[in-house]
Write a protein that holds these residues in place. Structure first.
Motif, PDB file in Angstrom:
ATOM      1  N   ALA A 166      25.831  30.471  18.752  1.00  0.00           N
ATOM      2  CA  ALA A 166      24.519  29.698  18.754  1.00  0.00           C
ATOM      3  C   ALA A 166      24.692  28.726  17.672  1.00  0.00           C
ATOM      4  O   ALA A 166      24.353  27.527  18.296  1.00  0.00           O
ATOM      5  CB  ALA A 166      23.546  30.514  17.985  1.00  0.00           C
ATOM      6  N   ALA A 167      25.405  28.664  16.822  1.00  0.00           N
ATOM      7  CA  ALA A 167      25.509  27.309  15.990  1.00  0.00           C
ATOM      8  C   ALA A 167      26.546  26.385  16.784  1.00  0.00           C
ATOM      9  O   ALA A 167      26.401  25.124  16.321  1.00  0.00           O
ATOM     10  CB  ALA A 167      26.188  27.802  14.554  1.00  0.00           C
ATOM     11  N   SER A 168      27.397  27.193  17.462  1.00  0.00           N
ATOM     12  CA  SER A 168      28.364  26.019  18.192  1.00  0.00           C
ATOM     13  C   SER A 168      27.604  25.215  19.250  1.00  0.00           C
ATOM     14  O   SER A 168      28.450  24.197  19.682  1.00  0.00           O
ATOM     15  CB  SER A 168      29.507  26.993  18.741  1.00  0.00           C
ATOM     16  N   ARG A 169      26.456  25.496  19.461  1.00  0.00           N
ATOM     17  CA  ARG A 169      25.802  24.948  20.735  1.00  0.00           C
ATOM     18  C   ARG A 169      24.721  24.050  20.043  1.00  0.00           C
ATOM     19  O   ARG A 169      23.990  23.059  20.781  1.00  0.00           O
ATOM     20  CB  ARG A 169      25.008  26.014  21.514  1.00  0.00           C
ATOM     21  N   VAL A 170      24.702  23.596  18.761  1.00  0.00           N
ATOM     22  CA  VAL A 170      23.881  22.764  18.018  1.00  0.00           C
ATOM     23  C   VAL A 170      24.627  21.564  17.476  1.00  0.00           C
ATOM     24  O   VAL A 170      25.412  21.634  16.728  1.00  0.00           O
ATOM     25  CB  VAL A 170      23.169  23.561  16.843  1.00  0.00           C
ATOM     26  N   ALA A 171      24.419  20.534  18.223  1.00  0.00           N
ATOM     27  CA  ALA A 171      25.070  19.073  17.858  1.00  0.00           C
ATOM     28  C   ALA A 171      24.581  18.779  16.620  1.00  0.00           C
ATOM     29  O   ALA A 171      23.322  18.683  16.303  1.00  0.00           O
ATOM     30  CB  ALA A 171      25.035  17.929  19.024  1.00  0.00           C
ATOM     31  N   ASP A 172      25.365  18.214  15.713  1.00  0.00           N
ATOM     32  CA  ASP A 172      24.930  17.580  14.438  1.00  0.00           C
ATOM     33  C   ASP A 172      25.449  16.055  14.394  1.00  0.00           C
ATOM     34  O   ASP A 172      26.280  15.778  15.207  1.00  0.00           O
ATOM     35  CB  ASP A 172      25.334  18.327  13.145  1.00  0.00           C
ATOM     36  N   LEU A 173      25.057  15.443  13.248  1.00  0.00           N
ATOM     37  CA  LEU A 173      25.316  13.982  13.417  1.00  0.00           C
ATOM     38  C   LEU A 173      26.601  13.654  13.813  1.00  0.00           C
ATOM     39  O   LEU A 173      27.302  12.824  14.299  1.00  0.00           O
ATOM     40  CB  LEU A 173      24.719  13.290  12.248  1.00  0.00           C
ATOM     41  N   HIS A 174      27.543  14.157  12.783  1.00  0.00           N
ATOM     42  CA  HIS A 174      29.232  13.967  12.895  1.00  0.00           C
ATOM     43  C   HIS A 174      29.783  14.971  13.730  1.00  0.00           C
ATOM     44  O   HIS A 174      30.981  14.685  13.896  1.00  0.00           O
ATOM     45  CB  HIS A 174      29.645  13.892  11.368  1.00  0.00           C
ATOM     46  N   GLY A 175      29.323  16.149  13.875  1.00  0.00           N
ATOM     47  CA  GLY A 175      29.972  17.160  14.706  1.00  0.00           C
ATOM     48  C   GLY A 175      30.592  18.227  13.671  1.00  0.00           C
ATOM     49  O   GLY A 175      31.407  19.112  14.245  1.00  0.00           O
ATOM     50  N   PHE A 176      30.613  17.981  12.296  1.00  0.00           N
ATOM     51  CA  PHE A 176      31.622  18.991  11.574  1.00  0.00           C
ATOM     52  C   PHE A 176      30.820  20.335  11.493  1.00  0.00           C
ATOM     53  O   PHE A 176      31.701  21.284  11.551  1.00  0.00           O
ATOM     54  CB  PHE A 176      31.539  18.294  10.058  1.00  0.00           C
TER      55      PHE A 176
END
Length: 220
Positions: free
Chosen positions: A57-67
């Protein structure tokens, strides 16, 4: 308190159920920064317990930088669960995620390969060899490092081709990767020894680190 180094230091000791519970609690609370989230997902990847669904689930959530997303992808590989491969394939494909997340996903493929039976390991190596032709240079480099760490002889010819595409400054480093694989030796032994020393120092501080994380979790 800087959470990322505390999480990473505590996570150097595998098999801690207590640590896994604390780190998962911090993740589920949802207020970690992106680098602390990356560290937490990587710790959960090698922690006891079933964290696969959380990491997917977390791997499907894009964040600002991708870290953070990339940490979840690397953590997936560290679970050693073959069910992680489908999601890793999806994310590491060109356009599947941002560049940083994809480079960490490639590291996740390498981690999964080291924890897999031979037939699955060879399938993952095939995927990594394909990523050496990725349009993004950082992904190609991350793939080369992953193949170096795996030490698979099948990578030598592909790395020779990759070396021909990099700059004159980068070529000698790629040559060292090839030499390490050909010699059947782990590269950068001194660096690995320093890592071991650091891990041993972190081990000695494990109880203090977990206590700090528990205090943070209980503070809200």
């Amino acid at each position: 308190m800087v959470l990322e180094p505390a999480i990473r230091a505590a996570g150097t000791v595998p098999g801690s159920v207590r640590l896994a519970g604390v780190v998962r609690g911090l993740v589920e609370r949802g207020d970690l920064g992106y680098r602390a989230s990356q560290a937490a997902y990587e710790v959960l990847g090698r922690a006891p317990g079933d964290h696969l669904d959380l990491l997917i689930a977390a791997s499907r959530v894009a964040d600002l930088h991708g870290f953070a997303q990339g940490g979840a992808l690397k953590g997936l590989g560290m679970t050693g669960d073959p069910r992680a491969l489908e999601r890793l394939d999806e994310a590491c494909a060109y356009g599947g995620a941002g560049t940083i997340a994809r480079t960490l996903g490639v590291a996740g493929l390498s981690q999964l390969a080291t924890r897999s039976p031979e037939h699955l390991r060879e399938q993952i190596v095939d995927r990594l060899l394909a990523h050496l032709r990725d349009p993004v240079d950082r992904v190609r480099r991350a793939t080369g490092l992953a193949l170096r760490d795996l030490g698979t002889p099948r990578a030598v010819a592909a790395l020779e081709q990759y070396r021909a595409t990099v700059s004159a400054q980068e070529g000698p480093e790629v040559g060292r990767w090839i030499a390490a694989i050909s010699a059947g030796q782990e590269p950068k032994i001194d660096a690995l020894r320093k890592d071991l020393d650091s891990a041993q120092a972190a081990h000695r501080k494990l109880e203090d680190r977990i206590a700090l994380l528990e205090a943070r979790l209980e503070s809200k």
